[in-house]
Design a protein around this motif. Sequence first.
Motif, PDB file in Angstrom:
ATOM      1  N   PRO A   9       0.838  -1.205   0.000  1.00 16.81           N
ATOM      2  CA  PRO A   9       0.000   0.000   0.000  1.00 16.81           C
ATOM      3  C   PRO A   9       0.869   1.250   0.000  1.00 16.81           C
ATOM      4  CG  PRO A   9       0.110  -0.926   2.193  1.00 16.81           C
ATOM      5  CD  PRO A   9       0.791  -1.914   1.285  1.00 16.81           C
ATOM      6  N   PRO A  10       0.369   2.332  -0.566  1.00 16.86           N
ATOM      7  CA  PRO A  10       1.119   3.595  -0.522  1.00 16.86           C
ATOM      8  C   PRO A  10       1.138   4.154   0.900  1.00 16.86           C
ATOM      9  CG  PRO A  10      -1.057   3.952  -1.434  1.00 16.86           C
ATOM     10  CD  PRO A  10      -0.913   2.463  -1.274  1.00 16.86           C
ATOM     11  N   PHE A  11       2.073   5.058   1.148  1.00 21.53           N
ATOM     12  CA  PHE A  11       2.057   5.779   2.408  1.00 21.53           C
ATOM     13  C   PHE A  11       0.732   6.525   2.536  1.00 21.53           C
ATOM     14  CE2 PHE A  11       6.844   5.910   2.224  1.00 21.53           C
ATOM     15  CZ  PHE A  11       7.055   5.220   3.414  1.00 21.53           C
ATOM     16  N   GLU A  12       0.167   6.534   3.717  1.00 24.61           N
ATOM     17  CA  GLU A  12      -1.026   7.334   3.990  1.00 24.61           C
ATOM     18  C   GLU A  12      -0.576   8.637   4.638  1.00 24.61           C
ATOM     19  OE1 GLU A  12      -3.799   5.206   6.329  1.00 24.61           O
ATOM     20  OE2 GLU A  12      -4.177   3.670   4.818  1.00 24.61           O
ATOM     21  N   SER A  13      -0.983   9.758   4.058  1.00 16.91           N
ATOM     22  CA  SER A  13      -0.531  11.050   4.572  1.00 16.91           C
ATOM     23  C   SER A  13      -0.919  11.239   6.032  1.00 16.91           C
ATOM     24  CB  SER A  13      -1.095  12.188   3.713  1.00 16.91           C
ATOM     25  OG  SER A  13      -2.505  12.134   3.676  1.00 16.91           O
ATOM     26  N   ALA A  14      -2.101  10.777   6.399  1.00 19.66           N
ATOM     27  CA  ALA A  14      -2.536  10.939   7.792  1.00 19.66           C
ATOM     28  C   ALA A  14      -1.654  10.115   8.729  1.00 19.66           C
ATOM     29  CB  ALA A  14      -3.994  10.519   7.940  1.00 19.66           C
ATOM     30  N   GLY A  15      -1.309   8.904   8.299  1.00 20.30           N
ATOM     31  CA  GLY A  15      -0.474   8.052   9.133  1.00 20.30           C
ATOM     32  C   GLY A  15       0.928   8.604   9.297  1.00 20.30           C
ATOM     33  N   VAL A  16       1.491   9.132   8.216  1.00 19.84           N
ATOM     34  CA  VAL A  16       2.832   9.713   8.294  1.00 19.84           C
ATOM     35  C   VAL A  16       2.803  10.967   9.153  1.00 19.84           C
ATOM     36  CG1 VAL A  16       4.673  10.796   6.961  1.00 19.84           C
ATOM     37  CG2 VAL A  16       3.567   8.725   6.092  1.00 19.84           C
ATOM     38  N   ALA A  17       1.791  11.809   8.974  1.00 22.76           N
ATOM     39  CA  ALA A  17       1.681  13.020   9.788  1.00 22.76           C
ATOM     40  C   ALA A  17       1.547  12.676  11.268  1.00 22.76           C
ATOM     41  CB  ALA A  17       0.494  13.862   9.321  1.00 22.76           C
ATOM     42  N   ALA A  18       0.744  11.664  11.570  1.00 25.42           N
ATOM     43  CA  ALA A  18       0.554  11.265  12.967  1.00 25.42           C
ATOM     44  C   ALA A  18       1.851  10.741  13.577  1.00 25.42           C
ATOM     45  CB  ALA A  18      -0.538  10.211  13.062  1.00 25.42           C
ATOM     46  N   ALA A  19       2.661  10.063  12.766  1.00 23.97           N
ATOM     47  CA  ALA A  19       3.905   9.481  13.269  1.00 23.97           C
ATOM     48  C   ALA A  19       4.877  10.554  13.756  1.00 23.97           C
ATOM     49  CB  ALA A  19       4.560   8.635  12.186  1.00 23.97           C
ATOM     50  N   PHE A  20       4.799  11.748  13.146  1.00 21.95           N
ATOM     51  CA  PHE A  20       5.720  12.827  13.520  1.00 21.95           C
ATOM     52  C   PHE A  20       5.018  13.966  14.248  1.00 21.95           C
ATOM     53  CE2 PHE A  20       7.768  10.768   9.844  1.00 21.95           C
ATOM     54  CZ  PHE A  20       9.017  10.493  10.396  1.00 21.95           C
ATOM     55  N   ALA A  21       3.787  13.729  14.706  1.00 20.04           N
ATOM     56  CA  ALA A  21       2.987  14.799  15.302  1.00 20.04           C
ATOM     57  C   ALA A  21       3.632  15.387  16.547  1.00 20.04           C
ATOM     58  CB  ALA A  21       1.586  14.289  15.629  1.00 20.04           C
ATOM     59  N   THR A  22       4.388  14.595  17.285  1.00 19.15           N
ATOM     60  CA  THR A  22       5.004  15.085  18.520  1.00 19.15           C
ATOM     61  C   THR A  22       6.415  15.624  18.285  1.00 19.15           C
ATOM     62  OG1 THR A  22       5.789  12.847  19.052  1.00 19.15           O
ATOM     63  CG2 THR A  22       3.648  13.523  19.948  1.00 19.15           C
ATOM     64  N   HIS A  23       6.770  15.839  17.024  1.00 26.01           N
ATOM     65  CA  HIS A  23       8.104  16.348  16.688  1.00 26.01           C
ATOM     66  C   HIS A  23       7.958  17.590  15.811  1.00 26.01           C
ATOM     67  CE1 HIS A  23      10.120  12.778  18.321  1.00 26.01           C
ATOM     68  NE2 HIS A  23       9.063  12.131  17.880  1.00 26.01           N
ATOM     69  N   PRO A  24       7.646  18.729  16.435  1.00 26.33           N
ATOM     70  CA  PRO A  24       7.414  19.948  15.654  1.00 26.33           C
ATOM     71  C   PRO A  24       8.656  20.467  14.936  1.00 26.33           C
ATOM     72  CG  PRO A  24       7.475  20.412  18.012  1.00 26.33           C
ATOM     73  CD  PRO A  24       7.447  18.933  17.872  1.00 26.33           C
TER      74      PRO A  24
END
Length: 276
Positions: A9-24
């Motif tokens: 499956p392709p990367f999901e933008s929401a999943g990638v964004a969530a993975a780095f959400a705590t790293h501003p």
Amino acid sequence: MTDEPIARPPFESAGVAAAFATHPDLEVELLAEAPSTNAVATARAREGAAEGLLVVADHQSAGRGRLDRTWQTPPGVAVTFSLLLRPTVPPASWPWLPLLVGHNVAKALVSLGYDAAVKWPNDVLIGTRKVAGILVERVETPSGAAAVVGVGINVLTAAEELPVETATSLALARAEAGAPAAAPDRTRVLTAVVLAIREGFDAWQAGGEIATAGLRASYVRRCATVGADVRVELPGGGALTGRATDVDPDGRLVVETAGGVERVGAGDVIHVRPGG
């Protein structure tokens, strides 16, 4: 183990964004396809992008490695990204950056359960096969020199898709080790590797000479080249053969040859191969 193909499956933008959400301090730009993430990150750097820009491509169609070697994979099988950094260390310390990246990519893969090591200067191996390649490029920008760190990791690549017999992928390594059949998750791999690089870089930047000495010691422990007999192929067709015994304070490989001790930098080498 089953013969059913692994889903890609392709990367999901929401999943990638969530993975780095705590790293501003990381700004993610996810692309469906790019010829080269390093080229995109270089353009962004010259436009003034801040340190921490992370360009991720679901499919990289024309990646480049060291010495302009090409690097390509089918869609959906690799983790390919470029991270923009703006080092403030003295220029003499810059040669350590590619080694730092290789060390931390291997460290991240070990944390995920893979028996990873570094082949000097920064190829990442599982066993004797290459699973990840790294290209660090210095870029001049209006606000000063920047470093674009490009990483490509074979994650779901099948054996018949590998470019050379000396390569492997995380999925193949799991299968060969008899691990459960669940496929490696690309978002998890991406997150672990990027955070390891960023954390290692920040510690190195802040720690001065003491941090570089610590990096050197950690790198040597994880380097599969140190202690091995090697053949170092040089530009112009020359070669050195001997035993790799160390990495010196400047990041150069120390080789004991029949004629004495030689030190070679990454920019002076075409290949380092097993020797006998």
